[in-house]
Scaffold this motif. Structure first.
Motif, PDB file in Angstrom:
ATOM      1  N   GLY A 200     -39.387 -76.548 -36.276  1.00 53.60           N
ATOM      2  CA  GLY A 200     -38.016 -76.094 -36.441  1.00 53.60           C
ATOM      3  C   GLY A 200     -37.199 -76.255 -35.177  1.00 53.60           C
ATOM      4  O   GLY A 200     -36.272 -75.480 -34.917  1.00 53.60           O
ATOM      5  N   ALA A 201     -37.523 -77.273 -34.379  1.00 52.54           N
ATOM      6  CA  ALA A 201     -36.868 -77.469 -33.088  1.00 52.54           C
ATOM      7  C   ALA A 201     -35.451 -78.000 -33.254  1.00 52.54           C
ATOM      8  O   ALA A 201     -35.111 -78.632 -34.253  1.00 52.54           O
ATOM      9  CB  ALA A 201     -37.679 -78.436 -32.231  1.00 52.54           C
ATOM     10  N   GLU A 202     -34.625 -77.746 -32.231  1.00 46.37           N
ATOM     11  CA  GLU A 202     -33.262 -78.266 -32.200  1.00 46.37           C
ATOM     12  C   GLU A 202     -33.252 -79.768 -31.884  1.00 46.37           C
ATOM     13  O   GLU A 202     -32.289 -80.468 -32.169  1.00 46.37           O
ATOM     14  CB  GLU A 202     -32.449 -77.535 -31.126  1.00 46.37           C
ATOM     15  CG  GLU A 202     -32.292 -76.043 -31.350  1.00 46.37           C
ATOM     16  CD  GLU A 202     -31.146 -75.733 -32.296  1.00 46.37           C
ATOM     17  OE1 GLU A 202     -30.560 -76.671 -32.863  1.00 46.37           O
ATOM     18  OE2 GLU A 202     -30.858 -74.538 -32.471  1.00 46.37           O
ATOM     19  N   THR A 203     -34.318 -80.260 -31.277  1.00 46.53           N
ATOM     20  CA  THR A 203     -34.393 -81.633 -30.793  1.00 46.53           C
ATOM     21  C   THR A 203     -34.866 -82.581 -31.894  1.00 46.53           C
ATOM     22  O   THR A 203     -35.698 -82.209 -32.729  1.00 46.53           O
ATOM     23  CB  THR A 203     -35.384 -81.705 -29.610  1.00 46.53           C
ATOM     24  OG1 THR A 203     -35.035 -80.710 -28.649  1.00 46.53           O
ATOM     25  CG2 THR A 203     -35.370 -83.070 -28.955  1.00 46.53           C
ATOM     26  N   ILE A 204     -34.346 -83.818 -31.895  1.00 47.97           N
ATOM     27  CA  ILE A 204     -34.843 -84.851 -32.793  1.00 47.97           C
ATOM     28  C   ILE A 204     -35.283 -86.064 -31.974  1.00 47.97           C
ATOM     29  O   ILE A 204     -34.865 -86.242 -30.826  1.00 47.97           O
ATOM     30  CB  ILE A 204     -33.802 -85.275 -33.851  1.00 47.97           C
ATOM     31  CG1 ILE A 204     -32.534 -85.827 -33.186  1.00 47.97           C
ATOM     32  CG2 ILE A 204     -33.469 -84.109 -34.773  1.00 47.97           C
ATOM     33  CD1 ILE A 204     -31.524 -86.408 -34.182  1.00 47.97           C
TER      34      ILE A 204
END
Length: 304
Positions: A200-204
């Motif tokens: 569920g990280a903000e980073t892609i």
């Protein structure tokens, strides 16, 4: 934005963002850093040669006098250098918005990295794997942060990873060695994206390839001086080659796991669009196996 005719003019305002670009002193890396700085980002030029890095920074400032730039020495062919450089960046910057894994070597004299890896695999993949792992905690809390890794269409050609001899020389072909490293870039990107999404990280994580850009990467290729007039019509400028990276890094519509490259014949030149990759690069088992082997040989574990 302009759909399939995406250009540098479509880069959104980058003010307040921090971008770290490896190999930023020349070619696609320089053009990526230049475009991001021109849109207001604070750009860290992570380079192996500080003299060349300083010259690149001067060139960017000559075009954009207000550009915010920082220099960081980083040799992707040395894990010690990677650790030192990542620690220096982490100490200086509390956040990173864009991590652009661009630096790479192709046709260069046969040698090993300082850690004993084949030079292309060790630099293009393992160096960036460790680099990303060491800096990821500066990206994870940042909304909209991205890791963009530069691959190549060479990932399709004679690219098979031997896990019994992972990271060391596998045959005499330099083209096959390069393709193997670029396949690993894509396997890494897909597995990183899977782990980021699961957390569920903000980073892609995304990937891009420049097509056949006119850069210094072929400088060691035999007879390149004689070949350049013949191949130049098939190439595009480094600034055009960097557009795929820039779109992956800045297009608000881009999604984790996507791969961008030119839209022209054989993806050698053109405007940046979504492109496909080999079946091997999309194999989840191979992605996971490459990740685990990379952790083992570099000694770097990720937070996700």
């Amino acid at each position: 934005m302009t759909g399939d005719t995406w250009t540098a003019e479509d880069i959104p305002d980058q003010s307040g963002r921090v971008a770290v670009v490896t190999g930023a002193n020349s070619g696609n890396g320089f053009e990526t850093a230049r475009a991001l700085a021109g849109r207001g980002a604070l750009v860290v030029l992570a380079v192996r040669d500080l003299v060349k890095g300083a010259a690149a920074a001067d060139a960017i400032r000559a075009e954009y006098p207000g550009a915010e730039l920082a220099l960081q020495e980083a040799d992707l062919a040395s894990l010690d250098s990677v650790r030192e450089a990542a620690a220096a960046i982490a100490d200086r910057f509390e956040r990173i918005d864009l991590l652009v894994n661009n630096a790479g070597v192709f046709h260069t004299p046969r040698r090993q990295t300082s850690d004993g890896f084949e030079i292309r695999f060790g630099t293009n993949h393992l160096g960036h794997f460790a680099w990303t792992g060491l800096l990821l905690d500066r990206l994870l809390p940042v909304a909209g942060s991205r890791v963009v890794t530069v691959s190549s269409n060479a990932h399709r050609y004679r690219a098979r990873i031997d896990f019994e001899r992972f990271g060391v020389a596998q045959g005499r072909s330099q083209s096959a060695a390069y393709g193997r490293s670029k396949l690993a870039n894509l396997l890494f990107t897909h597995e990183l994206q899977r782990r980021l999404a699961a957390a569920g990280a903000e980073t892609i994580a995304l990937a891009a390839h420049p097509g056949w850009a006119e850069t210094e990467i072929l400088r060691h290729f035999p007879f390149i001086g004689l070949m350049r007039p013949l191949i130049r019509p098939l190439q595009h400028r480094a600034a055009a080659g960097a557009l795929a990276t820039l779109r992956a890094a800045t297009d608000p519509a881009a999604v984790g796991g996507e791969f961008y490259g030119p839209d022209g014949l054989w993806e050698m030149r053109g405007h940046p669009v979504l492109v496909g990759s080999s079946d091997r690069s999309r194999d989840p088992g191979l992605q996971r196996q490459t990740w685990e082997a990379s952790e083992e040989v570099t000694g770097i574990s990720f937070e996700v």
